[in-house]
Design an enzyme around this catalytic site. Structure first.
Site, PDB file in Angstrom:
ATOM      1  N   HIS A 180      26.872  -7.601 -54.308  1.00 40.92           N
ATOM      2  CA  HIS A 180      26.474  -7.916 -55.696  1.00 40.92           C
ATOM      3  C   HIS A 180      26.081  -6.627 -56.423  1.00 40.92           C
ATOM      4  O   HIS A 180      26.426  -6.428 -57.589  1.00 40.92           O
ATOM      5  CB  HIS A 180      25.248  -8.840 -55.709  1.00 40.92           C
ATOM      6  CG  HIS A 180      25.470 -10.185 -55.086  1.00 40.92           C
ATOM      7  ND1 HIS A 180      24.798 -10.599 -53.955  1.00 40.92           N
ATOM      8  CD2 HIS A 180      26.278 -11.212 -55.437  1.00 40.92           C
ATOM      9  CE1 HIS A 180      25.169 -11.823 -53.653  1.00 40.92           C
ATOM     10  NE2 HIS A 180      26.078 -12.223 -54.516  1.00 40.92           N
ATOM     11  N   SER A 214      25.969 -13.619 -48.881  1.00 42.47           N
ATOM     12  CA  SER A 214      24.632 -14.224 -48.799  1.00 42.47           C
ATOM     13  C   SER A 214      24.532 -15.105 -47.557  1.00 42.47           C
ATOM     14  O   SER A 214      23.472 -15.239 -46.959  1.00 42.47           O
ATOM     15  CB  SER A 214      24.353 -15.071 -50.039  1.00 42.47           C
ATOM     16  OG  SER A 214      24.626 -14.310 -51.189  1.00 42.47           O
ATOM     17  N   LEU A 225      30.011  -8.251 -46.805  1.00 45.82           N
ATOM     18  CA  LEU A 225      28.654  -8.716 -47.087  1.00 45.82           C
ATOM     19  C   LEU A 225      28.740 -10.065 -47.791  1.00 45.82           C
ATOM     20  O   LEU A 225      29.640 -10.295 -48.595  1.00 45.82           O
ATOM     21  CB  LEU A 225      27.921  -7.703 -47.969  1.00 45.82           C
ATOM     22  CG  LEU A 225      27.736  -6.322 -47.329  1.00 45.82           C
ATOM     23  CD1 LEU A 225      26.978  -5.400 -48.267  1.00 45.82           C
ATOM     24  CD2 LEU A 225      27.007  -6.417 -45.992  1.00 45.82           C
ATOM     25  N   GLY A 251      22.594 -15.609 -56.269  1.00 46.47           N
ATOM     26  CA  GLY A 251      21.403 -15.016 -55.661  1.00 46.47           C
ATOM     27  C   GLY A 251      21.653 -14.624 -54.213  1.00 46.47           C
ATOM     28  O   GLY A 251      22.800 -14.549 -53.770  1.00 46.47           O
TER      29      GLY A 251
HETATM   30  P1  AMP Z   1      28.084 -15.209 -54.970  1.00 45.26           P
HETATM   31  O1  AMP Z   1      26.637 -14.908 -55.239  1.00 45.26           O
HETATM   32  O2  AMP Z   1      28.423 -15.309 -53.520  1.00 45.26           O
HETATM   33  O3  AMP Z   1      28.596 -16.362 -55.785  1.00 45.26           O
HETATM   34  O4  AMP Z   1      28.885 -13.937 -55.480  1.00 45.26           O
HETATM   35  C1  AMP Z   1      28.757 -13.447 -56.784  1.00 45.26           C
HETATM   36  C2  AMP Z   1      29.820 -12.412 -57.014  1.00 45.26           C
HETATM   37  O5  AMP Z   1      29.668 -11.347 -56.073  1.00 45.26           O
HETATM   38  C3  AMP Z   1      31.240 -12.959 -56.831  1.00 45.26           C
HETATM   39  O6  AMP Z   1      32.075 -12.422 -57.844  1.00 45.26           O
HETATM   40  C4  AMP Z   1      31.620 -12.454 -55.469  1.00 45.26           C
HETATM   41  O7  AMP Z   1      33.012 -12.289 -55.293  1.00 45.26           O
HETATM   42  C5  AMP Z   1      30.902 -11.102 -55.434  1.00 45.26           C
HETATM   43  N1  AMP Z   1      30.705 -10.674 -54.043  1.00 45.26           N
HETATM   44  C6  AMP Z   1      30.158 -11.385 -53.035  1.00 45.26           C
HETATM   45  N2  AMP Z   1      30.187 -10.680 -51.889  1.00 45.26           N
HETATM   46  C7  AMP Z   1      30.765  -9.481 -52.179  1.00 45.26           C
HETATM   47  C8  AMP Z   1      31.083  -8.313 -51.406  1.00 45.26           C
HETATM   48  N3  AMP Z   1      30.829  -8.227 -50.116  1.00 45.26           N
HETATM   49  N4  AMP Z   1      31.676  -7.283 -52.050  1.00 45.26           N
HETATM   50  C9  AMP Z   1      31.956  -7.351 -53.383  1.00 45.26           C
HETATM   51  N5  AMP Z   1      31.681  -8.423 -54.153  1.00 45.26           N
HETATM   52  C10 AMP Z   1      31.094  -9.474 -53.560  1.00 45.26           C
END
Ligand code: AMP
Length: 270
Positions: free
Chosen positions: A33, A181, A179, A27
């Site tokens: 994302h 969260s 980027l 989230g």
């Molecule tokens: P998270 O919600 O942080 O667990 O991320 C979920 C997915 O989004 C993971 O596969 C992350 O590697 C990907 N993700 C997070 N930040 C980025 C970003 N800036 N660019 C591309 N993918 C991202």
């Protein structure tokens, strides 16, 4: 768009779904994302996005408590994108069954985040295994931003599941900061500081592209950056993208960094 709150909902909804794309998230959705979700929408017939802040991957309770949660905003983003399913499971449901075999990393994998966040990747792999077993997607979309996570999850899932992992590029803001969260938890000064540090590393890479003794120069750079920006840099290392071995030149390698700004931990790879 269907919101699935438990495994019954999930089973019912996915009963007939084929060519399913899955985007696992915690989230706090942002354009990073969204890029994964758009790719799934483009490549797959149906797309499911999970939002689950997985407690077992947090080695620090405060980090877990503090983690940005905003389901209402996330759901409205997902509605706008026209995803087919949102899966919002509870912790109890995901961890209903105990694991029979414990997840253990190899000694050579206990580097970077695995070294500094004890149990983190074991938690990530466990939850990815559970989610994949429940959802059985054709493709799973994951970001290069979490490069070590990608590497370890890929290695583990390959042994047990048929789903294919699709690697997606890191999305950055106009100041080159990846980027995340966790950026929502930073004030303006620290956001700027973070992007300056990343910009310095991008320039460092350009300047030293032909050099052969990078890890030594990086040690000096780590000291310089820590002092100048007054930040705690947990690691700053050049490693081979495939073997994850320490590397001394940029060929097939990336700079990996983890640093803290006001107790918020950021990671990146350049
Ligand atoms: P998270 O919600 O942080 O667990 O991320 C979920 C997915 O989004 C993971 O596969 C992350 O590697 C990907 N993700 C997070 N930040 C980025 C970003 N800036 N660019 C591309 N993918 C991202």
């Amino acid at each position: 768009m269907k919101i699935l709150l438990n495994n019954n909902d999930l089973n019912e909804a996915l009963y007939k779904a084929s060519n399913l794309g899955f985007v696992p998230t915690m989230g706090g959705l942002h354009k990073g994302h969204i890029s994964l979700i758009k790719r799934s929408l483009k490549e797959c017939k149906k797309t499911i996005v999970s939002i689950f802040v997985n407690p077992t991957q947090f080695n620090d309770k405060n980090d877990y408590k503090r983690y940005p949660r905003n389901n209402k905003k996330d759901i409205s983003i997902l509605k706008r994108l026209n995803v087919d399913f949102i899966y919002l499971p509870t912790v109890n449901e995901i961890y209903l069954h105990k694991r029979i075999t414990k997840i253990k990393l190899n000694k050579k994998d206990r580097i970077l985040c695995a070294k500094h966040r004890k149990g983190h990747f074991e938690g990530v792999i466990d939850v990815m295994d559970r989610l994949t077993k429940l959802i059985r997607p054709k493709k799973i979309f994951m970001g290069e931003k979490d490069f070590q996570q990608l590497y370890l999850v890929k290695k583990f899932l390959k042994k047990k599941h048929l789903s294919k992992i699709i690697v997606c590029k890191t999305i950055r803001d106009k100041n080159k900061l990846a980027l995340s969260s966790r950026n929502f938890l930073l004030n303006k000064t620290n956001l700027l500081k973070a992007s300056r540090i990343i910009e310095e590393l991008i320039q460092f890479k350009k300047k030293n592209n032909q050099n052969n003794n990078i890890n030594h120069i990086l040690t000096l750079k780590k000291k310089e950056l820590s002092k100048f920006y007054n930040v705690k840099i947990e690691y700053l290392e050049l490693r081979n993208m495939n073997s994850f071995k320490l590397s001394n030149k940029f060929q097939n390698s990336k700079i990996f960094i983890a640093f803290y700004l006001n107790r918020i931990r950021l990671i990146d790879n350049i």
